[in-house]
Design a protein around this motif. Structure first.
Motif, mmCIF file in Angstrom:
data_model
loop_
_atom_site.group_PDB
_atom_site.id
_atom_site.type_symbol
_atom_site.label_atom_id
_atom_site.label_comp_id
_atom_site.label_asym_id
_atom_site.label_seq_id
_atom_site.Cartn_x
_atom_site.Cartn_y
_atom_site.Cartn_z
ATOM 1 N N MET A 31 11.873 -28.343 -9.679
ATOM 2 C CA MET A 31 10.857 -29.505 -10.708
ATOM 3 C C MET A 31 11.908 -29.659 -12.040
ATOM 4 O O MET A 31 12.483 -29.128 -12.857
ATOM 5 C CB MET A 31 9.639 -28.378 -11.067
ATOM 6 N N PRO A 32 11.453 -30.788 -12.296
ATOM 7 C CA PRO A 32 12.342 -31.787 -13.386
ATOM 8 C C PRO A 32 12.349 -30.759 -14.966
ATOM 9 O O PRO A 32 11.157 -30.755 -14.849
ATOM 10 C CB PRO A 32 12.054 -32.989 -13.222
ATOM 11 N N PRO A 33 12.928 -31.259 -15.453
ATOM 12 C CA PRO A 33 13.009 -30.420 -17.202
ATOM 13 C C PRO A 33 11.495 -31.004 -17.395
ATOM 14 O O PRO A 33 11.277 -32.768 -17.678
ATOM 15 C CB PRO A 33 13.868 -31.006 -17.703
ATOM 16 N N ARG A 34 11.079 -30.820 -18.371
ATOM 17 C CA ARG A 34 9.804 -30.851 -19.606
ATOM 18 C C ARG A 34 10.259 -30.821 -20.636
ATOM 19 O O ARG A 34 10.008 -30.126 -21.224
ATOM 20 C CB ARG A 34 8.523 -30.283 -18.891
ATOM 21 N N TYR A 35 9.892 -32.151 -21.392
ATOM 22 C CA TYR A 35 10.342 -31.663 -22.694
ATOM 23 C C TYR A 35 9.405 -31.805 -23.812
ATOM 24 O O TYR A 35 8.597 -33.350 -23.459
ATOM 25 C CB TYR A 35 11.436 -33.543 -22.763
ATOM 26 N N ASP A 36 9.386 -31.094 -24.655
ATOM 27 C CA ASP A 36 7.989 -31.289 -25.355
ATOM 28 C C ASP A 36 9.154 -32.838 -27.121
ATOM 29 O O ASP A 36 10.219 -32.092 -27.065
ATOM 30 C CB ASP A 36 7.768 -30.334 -26.866
ATOM 31 N N THR A 37 8.142 -32.794 -27.644
ATOM 32 C CA THR A 37 8.539 -33.955 -28.662
ATOM 33 C C THR A 37 7.910 -33.089 -29.865
ATOM 34 O O THR A 37 6.697 -33.467 -29.861
ATOM 35 C CB THR A 37 8.586 -35.338 -28.966
ATOM 36 N N LEU A 38 8.912 -33.112 -30.863
ATOM 37 C CA LEU A 38 8.519 -32.551 -32.210
ATOM 38 C C LEU A 38 8.748 -33.665 -33.017
ATOM 39 O O LEU A 38 9.821 -34.301 -33.574
ATOM 40 C CB LEU A 38 9.252 -31.632 -32.201
ATOM 41 N N PHE A 39 7.228 -34.068 -34.086
ATOM 42 C CA PHE A 39 7.610 -35.241 -35.114
ATOM 43 C C PHE A 39 7.980 -34.947 -36.734
ATOM 44 O O PHE A 39 6.552 -34.016 -36.841
ATOM 45 C CB PHE A 39 6.124 -36.573 -34.691
ATOM 46 N N TYR A 40 9.075 -35.019 -37.129
ATOM 47 C CA TYR A 40 8.577 -34.044 -38.457
ATOM 48 C C TYR A 40 9.430 -35.150 -39.647
ATOM 49 O O TYR A 40 9.697 -36.358 -38.999
ATOM 50 C CB TYR A 40 10.231 -33.273 -38.626
ATOM 51 N N ASP A 41 8.938 -34.896 -41.090
ATOM 52 C CA ASP A 41 9.521 -35.559 -42.039
ATOM 53 C C ASP A 41 10.940 -35.218 -42.182
ATOM 54 O O ASP A 41 11.139 -34.332 -42.677
ATOM 55 C CB ASP A 41 8.380 -35.479 -43.096
ATOM 56 N N GLY A 42 11.591 -36.302 -42.071
ATOM 57 C CA GLY A 42 13.228 -36.506 -42.189
ATOM 58 C C GLY A 42 13.133 -35.942 -44.012
ATOM 59 O O GLY A 42 14.732 -35.652 -43.893
ATOM 60 N N HIS A 43 12.352 -36.581 -45.361
ATOM 61 C CA HIS A 43 12.484 -36.738 -45.936
ATOM 62 C C HIS A 43 12.585 -35.348 -47.147
ATOM 63 O O HIS A 43 12.617 -35.217 -48.300
ATOM 64 C CB HIS A 43 11.776 -37.868 -46.462
ATOM 65 N N CYS A 44 11.862 -34.432 -46.368
ATOM 66 C CA CYS A 44 11.145 -33.142 -46.632
ATOM 67 C C CYS A 44 12.341 -31.946 -46.533
ATOM 68 O O CYS A 44 12.554 -31.379 -45.622
ATOM 69 C CB CYS A 44 10.379 -32.786 -46.258
ATOM 70 N N PRO A 45 13.285 -31.770 -47.342
ATOM 71 C CA PRO A 45 14.387 -30.825 -47.480
ATOM 72 C C PRO A 45 13.621 -29.740 -47.160
ATOM 73 O O PRO A 45 14.402 -29.176 -45.814
ATOM 74 C CB PRO A 45 14.722 -30.587 -48.926
ATOM 75 N N LEU A 46 12.161 -28.904 -46.740
ATOM 76 C CA LEU A 46 11.700 -28.009 -46.240
ATOM 77 C C LEU A 46 11.472 -27.933 -44.416
ATOM 78 O O LEU A 46 12.473 -27.161 -44.104
ATOM 79 C CB LEU A 46 10.953 -27.251 -46.612
#
Length: 121
Positions: free
Chosen positions: A1-16
């Motif tokens: 079975m090929p790998p299954r990737y999830d994509t997480l969208f995040y705020d790169g301008h937020c230090p936390l």
């Protein structure tokens, strides 16, 4: 079975947020892709609006389904050996309270950071 990737969208301008992403990058098993919201094409019709992405954590599953907010966080952490620790946040008795806490925090973060400045970058 090929790998299954999830994509997480995040705020790169937020230090936390950036700190959590650094931790996730170190701990994840290689099947989670990280996408900084500020580096995404604003005209990509497949994505939620920039404001929606900044207000709540968004994760697109390998099958194209969007997971938003607290469930997105839990799913992102499920790509690490510690994901089981967050699963109880989705239990029916716990979820309503955990969701309220997450959304209150997310709303305050968005208001403090972006209240007057959301627009194309």
């Amino acid at each position: 079975m090929p790998p299954r990737y999830d994509t997480l969208f995040y705020d790169g301008h937020c230090p936390l947020c950036a700190k959590e992403i650094r931790t996730l990058r170190k701990l994840q098993r290689g099947d989670l892709i990280f996408a900084d919201i500020h580096e995404q094409n604003a005209h990509n019709a497949q994505l939620p609006t920039r404001e929606e992405l900044l207000k709540r954590l968004h994760l697109m599953t390998w099958s194209g389904e969007w997971v938003i907010g607290l469930p997105a966080n839990v799913r992102a952490w499920s790509h690490t050996p510690f994901g089981w620790l967050l699963k109880p946040l989705l239990w029916p008795v716990v979820y309503p309270v955990a969701k309220r806490v997450y959304e209150g925090w997310a709303d305050r973060r968005f208001e403090q950071k972006y209240a007057c400045s959301v627009g194309p970058s």
